[in-house]
Every structure is written in C-alpha cells, then in structure tokens.
Design a protein around this motif. Structure first.
Motif, PDB file in Angstrom:
ATOM      1  N   ALA A 125     -49.761  -9.381  83.826  1.00  0.00           N
ATOM      2  CA  ALA A 125     -49.963  -9.141  85.257  1.00  0.00           C
ATOM      3  C   ALA A 125     -49.530 -10.374  86.034  1.00  0.00           C
ATOM      4  N   ILE A 126     -49.189 -10.141  87.293  1.00  0.00           N
ATOM      5  CA  ILE A 126     -48.897 -11.233  88.207  1.00  0.00           C
ATOM      6  C   ILE A 126     -49.969 -11.200  89.279  1.00  0.00           C
ATOM      7  N   LYS A 127     -50.614 -12.316  89.474  1.00  0.00           N
ATOM      8  CA  LYS A 127     -51.717 -12.410  90.426  1.00  0.00           C
ATOM      9  C   LYS A 127     -51.252 -11.963  91.819  1.00  0.00           C
ATOM     10  N   CYS A 129     -50.342  -8.980  92.649  1.00  0.00           N
ATOM     11  CA  CYS A 129     -49.441  -7.834  92.540  1.00  0.00           C
ATOM     12  C   CYS A 129     -50.208  -6.718  91.835  1.00  0.00           C
ATOM     13  N   GLY A 130     -50.143  -5.537  92.324  1.00  0.00           N
ATOM     14  CA  GLY A 130     -50.926  -4.438  91.761  1.00  0.00           C
ATOM     15  C   GLY A 130     -50.373  -3.831  90.488  1.00  0.00           C
ATOM     16  N   HIS A 131     -49.250  -4.317  90.022  1.00  0.00           N
ATOM     17  CA  HIS A 131     -48.635  -3.738  88.831  1.00  0.00           C
ATOM     18  C   HIS A 131     -49.054  -4.490  87.575  1.00  0.00           C
ATOM     19  N   ARG A 132     -49.077  -3.762  86.449  1.00  0.00           N
ATOM     20  CA  ARG A 132     -49.342  -4.349  85.132  1.00  0.00           C
ATOM     21  C   ARG A 132     -48.333  -3.787  84.148  1.00  0.00           C
ATOM     22  N   LEU A 151     -42.174  -7.214  86.200  1.00  0.00           N
ATOM     23  CA  LEU A 151     -43.232  -7.374  87.186  1.00  0.00           C
ATOM     24  C   LEU A 151     -42.767  -8.176  88.393  1.00  0.00           C
ATOM     25  N   GLN A 152     -42.018  -9.226  88.161  1.00  0.00           N
ATOM     26  CA  GLN A 152     -41.521 -10.035  89.274  1.00  0.00           C
ATOM     27  C   GLN A 152     -40.648  -9.196  90.193  1.00  0.00           C
ATOM     28  N   GLN A 154     -40.842  -5.866  90.555  1.00  0.00           N
ATOM     29  CA  GLN A 154     -41.718  -4.897  91.218  1.00  0.00           C
ATOM     30  C   GLN A 154     -42.529  -5.549  92.330  1.00  0.00           C
ATOM     31  N   CYS A 155     -42.951  -6.764  92.108  1.00  0.00           N
ATOM     32  CA  CYS A 155     -43.806  -7.440  93.081  1.00  0.00           C
ATOM     33  C   CYS A 155     -43.036  -7.904  94.302  1.00  0.00           C
ATOM     34  N   ARG A 156     -41.758  -8.131  94.153  1.00  0.00           N
ATOM     35  CA  ARG A 156     -40.911  -8.528  95.294  1.00  0.00           C
ATOM     36  C   ARG A 156     -40.573  -7.315  96.150  1.00  0.00           C
TER      37      ARG A 156
END
Length: 157
Positions: A125-127, A129-132, A151-152, A154-156
């Motif tokens: 997970a990335i703190k 960010c709602g994705h795992r 994840l990076q 998706q979070c961007r």
C-alpha cells in the motif's frame, strides 16, 4: 451495499486485531497504523510454510535496497515464538518481524484482503492512497517492484 458493509467491518476490526500484534522478539505491542513510511509492505508468513521460508531472503534483499525512510516492510508471523526464533537463527531478515498472538488468524488475514487464508500473503500500500496490491503466494523483488509501480500510477491518477 454488501461490499461496503464488509469493508466497514474490516476497517473497524483492524484496530482490534492490531492489538494482537507484537514485536518479535520482545513482545512490544505493534500497530500497522503506526507505520510512517510512504510505501508499506505487510507480509504474512509461518515457519511451516515452505514458500514463506523461500521468499524471505529475497524480500530481505529487496528491502535492503530501498531508500531509507521510504519503505516499511513488516513480516507478521502466524506462528509460535519458539518456531520463529529457531527459523530466524538460520534465515535472518533485515526487516522487522511481528507475531500475531490472536485466536483467529483467518479473520485477521481477511482484514488485509486475504479471503482464502493462504500463505504467504503480501499486501503493498501507499500511504494516503486507497489502493492496495495483494500478492498471494511467493513474493520477490520483481513482484514487489511491480506492485509499487502499479500503485504509484494509480495514486497519481
């Protein structure tokens, strides 16, 4: 609606379950919420699990290559203290090991998204960010890098 309720139950259960996590060795209570690094990797394992034992040196090597302060990797053992101590004497790792001390490891695994209860199981997970990303089965540096990269992106977005 059913998924929302299940997610809410899992989120509510996590702090209760977290009280059943202790540092190994020493037994100091631990909480996943206390991890500060932006990238967080939680790996569930046991000494009786052959793929778990096989993946740990690769995960340790991957973790050692990460920039300090950027990645938290915690191995949570679903095992007893004696087995953990014996195993880590022959296979040391560079990341912290915690031990699950509760009575319902299946419920604990479900809070992390492991519906089948198989080991090893890794959550990235990335703190903030709602994705795992979940890795069921043996993880290695390549799989961990791919999960972080996905994840990076998706979070961007």
């Amino acid at each position: 609606m059913k998924r929302f309720l299940m997610a809410a139950v899992c989120l509510l259960a996590l702090p209760l379950m977290a009280s059943e996590l202790v540092a190994w060795p020493g037994g100091k209570p631990q909480r996943t919420e206390a991890l500060r690094e932006p990238v967080q990797v939680i790996n569930l394992w046991a000494t009786w699990c052959a793929p778990c034992r096989k993946e740990m040196p690769a995960m340790s090597a991957w973790y050692a290559k990460q920039p300090k302060g950027k990645v938290a990797l915690v191995g949570i053992a679903l095992d007893n203290e004696e087995n953990i101590e014996r195993f880590l004497k022959t296979t040391p790792v560079r990341y912290p090991v915690w031990r699950y001390t509760g009575n319902d490891s299946r419920a604990f695994m479900k809070t992390l998204g492991n519906e089948i209860g198989g080991l090893p199981f890794t959550v990235v997970a990335i703190k903030g960010c709602g994705h795992r990303e979940r890795i069921t089965g043996e993880a290695d540096g390549q799989k961990l890098d791919a999960a972080v990269k996905k994840l990076q992106a998706q979070c961007r977005a």
